[in-house]
Enzyme design. Sequence first.
Site, PDB file in Angstrom:
ATOM      1  N   ARG A  64       0.495  18.898 -10.023  1.00 23.52           N
ATOM      2  CA  ARG A  64       0.521  17.597  -9.045  1.00 23.52           C
ATOM      3  C   ARG A  64       0.768  17.665  -7.923  1.00 23.52           C
ATOM      4  NH1 ARG A  64      -3.031  14.152  -9.535  1.00 23.52           N
ATOM      5  NH2 ARG A  64      -4.141  14.501 -11.840  1.00 23.52           N
ATOM      6  N   ASP A 139     -10.859  15.319  -5.140  1.00 15.60           N
ATOM      7  CA  ASP A 139     -10.594  14.452  -6.540  1.00 15.60           C
ATOM      8  C   ASP A 139     -10.872  14.365  -8.017  1.00 15.60           C
ATOM      9  OD1 ASP A 139      -9.392  11.605  -6.658  1.00 15.60           O
ATOM     10  OD2 ASP A 139     -10.811  10.985  -7.129  1.00 15.60           O
ATOM     11  N   LEU A 163      -4.967   6.520   3.619  1.00 16.32           N
ATOM     12  CA  LEU A 163      -4.924   7.309   4.201  1.00 16.32           C
ATOM     13  C   LEU A 163      -5.381   6.223   5.379  1.00 16.32           C
ATOM     14  CD1 LEU A 163      -3.547  10.221   5.414  1.00 16.32           C
ATOM     15  CD2 LEU A 163      -6.303  10.315   5.911  1.00 16.32           C
ATOM     16  N   LEU A 174     -11.323  12.374   1.121  1.00 17.23           N
ATOM     17  CA  LEU A 174     -11.321  13.238   1.742  1.00 17.23           C
ATOM     18  C   LEU A 174     -11.456  14.151   0.398  1.00 17.23           C
ATOM     19  CD1 LEU A 174      -7.893  11.759   1.592  1.00 17.23           C
ATOM     20  CD2 LEU A 174      -9.209  12.649   4.084  1.00 17.23           C
ATOM     21  N   CYS A 193       1.959   2.125  11.018  1.00 16.36           N
ATOM     22  CA  CYS A 193       2.156   0.601  11.109  1.00 16.36           C
ATOM     23  C   CYS A 193       2.601  -0.235  11.514  1.00 16.36           C
ATOM     24  CB  CYS A 193       1.656   0.778   9.063  1.00 16.36           C
ATOM     25  SG  CYS A 193       0.504   1.541   7.871  1.00 16.36           S
ATOM     26  N   CYS A 246     -12.085  -3.411  -5.564  1.00 14.15           N
ATOM     27  CA  CYS A 246     -11.115  -4.253  -4.601  1.00 14.15           C
ATOM     28  C   CYS A 246     -10.775  -3.434  -3.107  1.00 14.15           C
ATOM     29  CB  CYS A 246     -10.094  -4.559  -6.072  1.00 14.15           C
ATOM     30  SG  CYS A 246      -9.340  -6.187  -4.431  1.00 14.15           S
ATOM     31  N   ASP A 247     -11.113  -4.007  -2.372  1.00 11.65           N
ATOM     32  CA  ASP A 247     -11.615  -3.369  -1.613  1.00 11.65           C
ATOM     33  C   ASP A 247     -10.538  -4.151  -0.208  1.00 11.65           C
ATOM     34  OD1 ASP A 247     -13.084  -1.133  -1.396  1.00 11.65           O
ATOM     35  OD2 ASP A 247     -14.348  -2.221  -0.723  1.00 11.65           O
ATOM     36  N   CYS A 253      -7.336  -3.774   6.823  1.00 11.44           N
ATOM     37  CA  CYS A 253      -6.151  -3.346   8.260  1.00 11.44           C
ATOM     38  C   CYS A 253      -7.182  -2.894   9.729  1.00 11.44           C
ATOM     39  CB  CYS A 253      -6.399  -1.258   7.456  1.00 11.44           C
ATOM     40  SG  CYS A 253      -5.431  -0.628   8.725  1.00 11.44           S
TER      41      CYS A 253
END
Length: 377
Positions: A64, A139, A163, A174, A193, A246-247, A253
């Site tokens: 990984r 993924d 991301l 992705l 950010c 959970c978003d 953002c």
Amino acid sequence: MAGPSQIADRIVEDIRTRAEALGFDAFGIARADARPDLPEKLAHALAEGWHADMEWMAETEERRGSPQKLWDGARSVILLGVNYGPQTDPMALLAEKKLGIISAYARNRDYHDIIKGRLKELAGLLARRAGADVKVFVDTAPLMEKPLAEAAGLGWQGKHSVLVSRDFGSWLFLGAILTSAELPVDAPHAESCGSCTKCLDICPTNAFPAPFRLDARKCLAYYSVEHKGQIPREFRRPMANRIYGCDDCLAVCPWNKFASVSREARLRSRPEFERPALADLVKLDDAGFRALFAGSPVKRIGVARLLRNVLIGIGNSDDLSLVPAVLERLDDPDPVVRGAAVWALRRLDPDRAEAMRLDRLSSEGDSSVRDEWAGVV
């Protein structure tokens, strides 16, 4: 006559053009060794236990941490993104306690199915044009797509660890193609950010020990999707009516204001997943669950874990009309469902729960469910 670099540039341009035609919204290339810092960062996260009981992360640590450990033939990594920006604010349903909230990414077809076929077609084109070996990932392998996507210029890992893109906010699926070809790379994206901490501040369970760090042991997305046992008691009230994922940290953002809704109808939410009623979901049996969530990421957690999440939502709903449905689930064959039903009953009708407690304790064979009957809300 074109030189090697010119030929490589033409190949990349053709791949980029084809990627856009296939529906990819973001494209970038990085060297396979572009992030030598990843093994150390991964080792730190595992040592801290931030992976919770996702043991597969520790078991695949060496592979990984580096694309070249995953496949020693890798020289370049093509990163691609598909915008799944939701049409409505995922957090708006928190106030509608009788409804269940399914994470925006899971309201579409399974993103693995959406992306993998396109990646294979693109990889095949690259293999033919460059005469190179290729491998495709979505993924399902130990590849750290987010930091590699940052290296490839698609965006940057935000303080919520997801991301972030200037064009698509926090809403990108992705995929990656590893190749033995030496391809011209894109400039990495700088973290942008600034001083914003909205994603950290909104988290209902304080799952971020520090900016850019996520502790799955406190994350509602982890507990509702990956965790196989009972939801820990301290997270049940914060879970509210979130029944899959959970978003919150993504939805808040500020970069999302630049994200357009997905241009492809097949990535838009399935209507039945936008406002599902807890009263309907709690009645699902295995066949009904499989039929409703066919082709959806939700199907992977199985009916028992979904019912567990739904019962937590019901316990937080303040809707006494759902008590009969909760009572029926007290005799569910799966202890993870029975345990959640006990908690929901204690929340909605504590007097009834107390009246039933001794009889249920004497007849319940599963220790985790006995703990629910013996415990407190």
